[in-house]
Design a protein around this motif. Sequence first.
Motif, PDB file in Angstrom:
ATOM      1  N   LYS A 176       1.790   4.886  -5.610  1.00 22.19           N
ATOM      2  CA  LYS A 176       0.972   3.754  -5.191  1.00 22.19           C
ATOM      3  C   LYS A 176       1.380   3.252  -3.802  1.00 22.19           C
ATOM      4  O   LYS A 176       0.541   2.875  -2.995  1.00 22.19           O
ATOM      5  N   VAL A 177       2.697   3.265  -3.542  1.00 20.89           N
ATOM      6  CA  VAL A 177       3.188   2.843  -2.226  1.00 20.89           C
ATOM      7  C   VAL A 177       2.673   3.788  -1.144  1.00 20.89           C
ATOM      8  O   VAL A 177       2.231   3.359  -0.068  1.00 20.89           O
ATOM      9  N   GLU A 179      -0.018   5.734  -1.316  1.00 18.93           N
ATOM     10  CA  GLU A 179      -1.467   5.570  -1.189  1.00 18.93           C
ATOM     11  C   GLU A 179      -1.810   4.360  -0.322  1.00 18.93           C
ATOM     12  O   GLU A 179      -2.727   4.416   0.506  1.00 18.93           O
ATOM     13  N   GLU A 180      -1.080   3.260  -0.495  1.00 18.30           N
ATOM     14  CA  GLU A 180      -1.326   2.059   0.302  1.00 18.30           C
ATOM     15  C   GLU A 180      -1.021   2.314   1.772  1.00 18.30           C
ATOM     16  O   GLU A 180      -1.762   1.885   2.660  1.00 18.30           O
ATOM     17  N   LYS A 183      -3.704   4.316   3.693  1.00 20.10           N
ATOM     18  CA  LYS A 183      -4.977   3.657   3.951  1.00 20.10           C
ATOM     19  C   LYS A 183      -5.125   3.274   5.421  1.00 20.10           C
ATOM     20  O   LYS A 183      -6.243   3.085   5.922  1.00 20.10           O
ATOM     21  N   GLU A 184      -4.004   3.158   6.129  1.00 20.60           N
ATOM     22  CA  GLU A 184      -4.043   2.780   7.537  1.00 20.60           C
ATOM     23  C   GLU A 184      -4.313   3.977   8.441  1.00 20.60           C
ATOM     24  O   GLU A 184      -4.477   3.821   9.649  1.00 20.60           O
TER      25      GLU A 184
END
Length: 276
Positions: A176-177, A179-180, A183-184
């Motif tokens: 999850k880290v 994936e976040e 996103k940038e």
Amino acid sequence: MNTINKNDLLKLLDYALDEYGDPRHMSSELMKNGTSSVIFGTLDAEISMVEAKKNELYLRKYIVRNNDGNGFSFLLGHSAMLFANAAKKFREKLVDDKCIKGVITLKKSVFKFTTIPAAIIVLEDNVAETWFTAVDNVELLVEIFENGVSSLKKVYYSENISADNLNPEYYNGDDKVIEEALKEYQTAALEEIAEIISGKTAKQEFLSEQGIAYLRGRDLQKGKIMKPELFVNPDNVQKFANCILQEGDILLTKNFGQNKLTFVTEDDLPAITSCK
């Protein structure tokens, strides 16, 4: 499980790991009938073969009972059972039955004979929450079966597990880290930005004590290529023309969920990559 004799439990797990790690240790009864029964002091283990992937991936199922009737059961097998697409139906049934109490990946230091990645799925009826962890020695494995995982430092819990993936890393929050963070950035599939070339298995007749380094997954450690154990005879190099490495290539393991990534430098050459 604190009523289980620790020494008997150690004997049982040693037997299970040795039998899986070296096929020569498999009992003739298990080979012939697919089932066997072995006694370890106060523990009686019923062992059976379970198919997770048709005609290819077979697991050992242990149903263990103590003298007082208490017990436990687990599946031991190749770690591909946790993530391989071909074994998804096997995982779906376990998830639907709500019987996965815990998942343990076993590091190669647990075994005396094998370097094949392995895992254990601990079974129990009507499970509401599943825990995930990894171990690097049999003593820690004994501790888990004797007293549970509450004292372990790296344990991850989930009330909602997916048949898509049962690897502990899938539930520790790192995905999850990542994936976040991604996103940038603009992302692309690997095949869109690189030429992907699979390695090749070398028959024994192509190998020699000297020659061109033949690299396998075990030769990649901490982002570096270690001194290889196998070499391709120079007379047979042409058979591996598509697998000869060049400076700047990136090696990525595709099997067993090892997730190893290594950059090839000039010092690593000449070398040939295997499919493992």
